[in-house]
Design a protein around this motif. Structure first.
Motif, PDB file in Angstrom:
ATOM      1  N   VAL A 143      76.806  50.386   0.606  1.00 15.38           N
ATOM      2  CA  VAL A 143      77.215  49.452   1.625  1.00 15.38           C
ATOM      3  C   VAL A 143      78.309  49.126   2.478  1.00 15.38           C
ATOM      4  N   TYR A 144      78.322  49.057   3.815  1.00 19.62           N
ATOM      5  CA  TYR A 144      78.909  49.994   4.701  1.00 19.62           C
ATOM      6  C   TYR A 144      80.525  47.981   4.978  1.00 19.62           C
ATOM      7  N   ARG A 175      86.083  54.303   8.680  1.00 20.51           N
ATOM      8  CA  ARG A 175      87.864  53.900   9.327  1.00 20.51           C
ATOM      9  C   ARG A 175      87.633  54.773  10.747  1.00 20.51           C
ATOM     10  N   THR A 176      86.808  55.441  11.140  1.00 21.89           N
ATOM     11  CA  THR A 176      86.716  56.490  12.545  1.00 21.89           C
ATOM     12  C   THR A 176      85.533  56.432  13.135  1.00 21.89           C
ATOM     13  N   PRO A 177      85.935  55.972  14.903  1.00 20.54           N
ATOM     14  CA  PRO A 177      84.830  56.645  15.123  1.00 20.54           C
ATOM     15  C   PRO A 177      83.455  57.857  14.433  1.00 20.54           C
ATOM     16  N   LEU A 178      83.715  58.279  13.944  1.00 22.80           N
ATOM     17  CA  LEU A 178      82.516  58.550  13.197  1.00 22.80           C
ATOM     18  C   LEU A 178      82.108  58.606  12.566  1.00 22.80           C
ATOM     19  N   GLU A 179      82.078  57.560  11.163  1.00 20.55           N
ATOM     20  CA  GLU A 179      82.484  57.036  10.071  1.00 20.55           C
ATOM     21  C   GLU A 179      81.795  56.225  10.774  1.00 20.55           C
ATOM     22  N   PHE A 180      81.975  55.585  11.773  1.00 23.90           N
ATOM     23  CA  PHE A 180      80.746  53.742  12.242  1.00 23.90           C
ATOM     24  C   PHE A 180      79.512  54.307  13.238  1.00 23.90           C
ATOM     25  N   GLU A 181      79.961  55.560  13.928  1.00 22.39           N
ATOM     26  CA  GLU A 181      78.693  56.131  14.013  1.00 22.39           C
ATOM     27  C   GLU A 181      77.731  56.921  13.084  1.00 22.39           C
ATOM     28  N   ARG A 182      78.152  57.096  12.198  1.00 26.35           N
ATOM     29  CA  ARG A 182      77.079  57.156  10.859  1.00 26.35           C
ATOM     30  C   ARG A 182      76.331  56.148  10.084  1.00 26.35           C
ATOM     31  N   ARG A 240      76.211  52.794  11.830  1.00 26.98           N
ATOM     32  CA  ARG A 240      75.091  52.682  12.591  1.00 26.98           C
ATOM     33  C   ARG A 240      73.880  53.278  12.619  1.00 26.98           C
ATOM     34  N   ALA A 241      73.818  54.684  12.435  1.00 23.49           N
ATOM     35  CA  ALA A 241      72.411  55.123  12.818  1.00 23.49           C
ATOM     36  C   ALA A 241      72.485  55.093  11.126  1.00 23.49           C
ATOM     37  N   ASP A 242      72.400  54.681  10.412  1.00 24.72           N
ATOM     38  CA  ASP A 242      72.293  54.693   9.204  1.00 24.72           C
ATOM     39  C   ASP A 242      71.862  52.931   9.159  1.00 24.72           C
ATOM     40  N   LEU A 243      72.110  52.431   9.209  1.00 25.35           N
ATOM     41  CA  LEU A 243      71.425  51.005   8.914  1.00 25.35           C
ATOM     42  C   LEU A 243      70.414  51.037   9.850  1.00 25.35           C
TER      43      LEU A 243
END
Length: 93
Positions: free
Chosen positions: A85-86, A38-45, A47-50
């Motif tokens: 799963v994201y 939901r947030t830019p920080l969650e998106f970056e996490r 992205r880094a994981d994937l």
């Protein structure tokens, strides 16, 4: 990556499965973590994981259309690794 190993992998991928074969498969439940991004920080996490994965499953969900010519854009994107799963919600409900 060994190119000959990749060629062998392509030969091992099942391209078609019958209804009978599908019905014979065991029913499994995903046991990994599910993360709503939901947030830019969650998106970056996410992205880094994937980006660490070699294989990522990808799916979209779209509202159904009931009239000829009617279409809708995807509203949810799912990206899955073996661990997580994201869920990326593209539109607010």
């Amino acid at each position: 990556m060994n190119l000959s190993a990749g060629a062998n992998l392509q030969n091992d991928i099942v391209r078609v499965i019958s209804r009978e074969e599908m019905a014979a498969l065991p029913i499994r439940r995903y046991e990994g973590e599910v993360c709503l991004v939901r947030t830019p920080l969650e998106f970056e996490r996410a992205r880094a994981d994937l980006l660490q994965e070699q294989v990522v499953g990808f799916d979209t969900e779209t509202r159904p259309a009931f009239r000829k010519g009617e279409t809708h854009l995807p509203c949810l994107v799912q990206a899955a690794s073996a661990r997580r799963v994201y869920l990326f919600q593209l539109r607010e409900p």
